[in-house]
Design a protein around this motif. Structure first.
Motif, mmCIF file in Angstrom:
data_model
loop_
_atom_site.group_PDB
_atom_site.id
_atom_site.type_symbol
_atom_site.label_atom_id
_atom_site.label_comp_id
_atom_site.label_asym_id
_atom_site.label_seq_id
_atom_site.Cartn_x
_atom_site.Cartn_y
_atom_site.Cartn_z
ATOM 1 N N ASN A 390 0.807 -1.215 0.000
ATOM 2 C CA ASN A 390 0.000 0.000 0.000
ATOM 3 C C ASN A 390 0.846 1.274 0.000
ATOM 4 N N GLY A 417 -0.281 -1.594 -9.213
ATOM 5 C CA GLY A 417 -1.507 -1.777 -8.450
ATOM 6 C C GLY A 417 -1.986 -0.486 -7.813
ATOM 7 N N LYS A 418 -1.033 0.298 -7.278
ATOM 8 C CA LYS A 418 -1.401 1.574 -6.664
ATOM 9 C C LYS A 418 -1.962 2.524 -7.720
ATOM 10 N N ASN A 421 -5.496 1.561 -8.714
ATOM 11 C CA ASN A 421 -6.486 2.020 -7.723
ATOM 12 C C ASN A 421 -6.806 3.501 -7.899
ATOM 13 N N ASN A 424 -8.684 3.312 -12.102
ATOM 14 C CA ASN A 424 -9.702 2.399 -12.580
ATOM 15 C C ASN A 424 -11.102 2.844 -12.177
#
Length: 514
Positions: A390, A417-418, A421, A424
């Motif tokens: 995270n 991934g960050k 987020n 998206n």
């Protein structure tokens, strides 16, 4: 010997000795000594003949005493400006009288030199080579220069030391301006009187520099083989060090003169004998070339057990200890019995000692400096950090510099991934904006959503990456989440390249929605 093999033999951080040739190579507005005096004379008299008269007065067999030419020119310049208060050089007179109001008597001549050289412009065709020069700074202990301009200290981000400040210095991360600087025109050394005063006070400074030259490799750049600065330095060293000792031989092997030869791609270092009147012949190493890129590349790749950057940190603490600060020092075990590679200096709190070169937060705060330097040694530490999924962390540029990171793939997945987020199924709500400034000044975008608008603009290629870089380099709070978000998006867009995917799904804005 190839320059790569010569530099690879360094066992300590090199010191650069920088002369006028470096400024002439990289800057639009730079002068030789002759050129500087000629230009000032031309500006003063609107003719070249006055300067020719000065050269004729102080010349002999084609050689000229520029210190005495400078003395005569300074007298004429100062007298002319005193008579013509509001003439062509009114702005210099203004500065002179502002200084006099606080009892600071600085020659108008030196104020003009400072004004003339205070700002510089890097030649467009040399910007890439200057970028390579910046990468060298992580491995450079100190710089000594006879130049007045501030080019080298600004690109290296080293402390500037002038006059007596040289005696109170931390040698690592410093630029010794031994002939003065545009930032302090009163210390500029240019006339025969200046040089006489300088040599009278030079002994302590000479001792300070002598220590550097004996213990570090010295690379002369921007000088030619017959330059008096080099000869005087060699005379100084071998006055104190017996030329026939092993120490003298070690010092000689550490000297490298980089002499400019137009269009040459030479990479070979050769021996060269310097004949000096009243002194024995001294052999040093020399490379004649225009291939400075190869020199910078090998200096940047130099790998030593301790970085110059961390020696600076340690020296700052040791300085506090010497000055009697409130620091407790505890030495454990028999230090003298330890091998060199077993010695560790730990700096920290009394309860918990933990020393790291930089934390993950500091790596992000210093992102552009690390990229500019291509600091692969420092980035090895990334594998030692536990970076959470995270956590925003810009890995793409770092992994291009340090190609042996075990955690590279994992960290790229985390960064992607960050970003996913962030984007998206989110609305791209500020498509009309193509600059960060316009987003910040748009009162219809709530303060809480301005960063999101900037992120969308970067990801959708509306805001140029050059503008984003300038914005991030000037960002004040580099510990903030907003800075880290923008940095990670910038890092991804600039360096992901073929690894970039279309995994981010950005929605068109809903009607009347921000």
């Amino acid at each position: 010997m190839h320059i790569r093999d010569f530099i690879k033999n360094f066992s300590n951080h090199p010191v650069l000795f920088i002369g006028t040739g470096m400024s002439l190579r990289y800057l639009e507005n730079s002068f030789t000594w002759d050129g500087l005096l000629s230009y000032i004379s031309q500006q003063l008299k609107d003719t070249e003949e006055y300067y020719f008269d000065l050269k004729a007065k102080h010349g002999n067999d084609g050689t000229y005493d520029y210190t005495r030419i400078a003395k005569d020119l300074e007298i004429e310049f100062n007298n002319t400006l005193e008579r013509e208060r509001n003439g062509k050089f009114k702005h210099i007179n203004d500065k002179f009288y502002e200084n006099m109001k606080v009892d600071n008597n600085i020659s108008r001549f030196k104020l003009y030199i400072s004004d003339l050289l205070s700002e510089y412009v890097v030649k467009e065709e040399m910007k890439q080579e200057v970028a390579e020069l910046k990468k060298v700074r992580k491995n450079i202990g100190s710089v000594v220069t006879t130049n007045y301009d501030s080019f080298i200290e600004e690109i290296f981000e080293f402390n500037q030391l002038i006059g007596n400040n040289i005696l109170l210095s931390n040698p690592y991360g410093s630029v010794y301006k031994i002939h003065g600087c545009v930032h302090d025109p009163s210390k500029i050394i240019i006339t025969d009187k200046d040089y006489a005063n300088f040599h009278e006070r030079y002994e302590l400074i000479r001792a300070q520099l002598l220590s550097l030259f004996i213990h570090n490799p010295i690379i002369f750049m921007g000088y030619n083989i017959g330059d008096d600065n080099i000869k005087q330095l060699l005379k100084t060293i071998f006055t104190y060090v017996d030329p026939n000792t092993t120490q003298a031989e070690k010092i000689r092997k550490n000297f490298l003169l980089v002499e400019y030869e137009p269009e040459s791609t030479n990479t070979e270092v050769t021996d060269h004998d310097i004949d000096m009147s009243g002194f024995s012949t001294i052999r040093i190493n020399k490379i004649k070339t225009d291939n400075f890129h190869e020199i910078y590349k090998n200096l940047s790749n130099l790998s030593l057990p301790v970085s110059a950057m961390d020696i600076r940190k340690v020296q700052n603490v040791v300085k506090d200890i010497y000055e009697g600060g409130n620091i407790k020092v505890s030495i454990t075990e028999d230090v003298d019995a330890l091998e060199n590679n077993e010695k560790v200096l730990a700096l920290g709190s009394l309860k918990t000692i933990k020393y790291e070169f930089q934390t993950t937060s500091e790596l992000m705060e210093n992102y552009f400096k690390i990229v500019d330097e291509s600091n692969h040694q420092l980035l090895k530490l990334i594998d030692k950090f536990k970076i959470q999924k995270n956590q925003y962390f810009p890995i793409y540029a770092f992994s291009m510099i340090q190609t042996e990171l075990n955690s590279e793939t994992e960290l790229k997945v985390n960064q992607d991934g960050k970003l996913a987020n962030l984007f998206n199924q989110q609305n791209d709500f500020a498509q009309q904006h193509t600059t960060i400034t316009s987003i910040q000044s748009d009162e219809e975008i709530p303060r809480s959503r301005k960063t999101s608008a900037i992120l969308f603009g970067i990801m959708q290629d509306r805001i140029p990456l050059e503008d984003v870089e300038e914005y991030l380099r000037d960002y004040q709070d580099r510990k903030s989440t907003d800075y880290r978000k923008i940095l990670c998006v910038y890092d991804y867009k600039k360096y992901a390249g073929d690894e970039a995917t279309s995994r981010f799904t950005i929605l068109e804005p809903h009607e009347a929605q921000i």
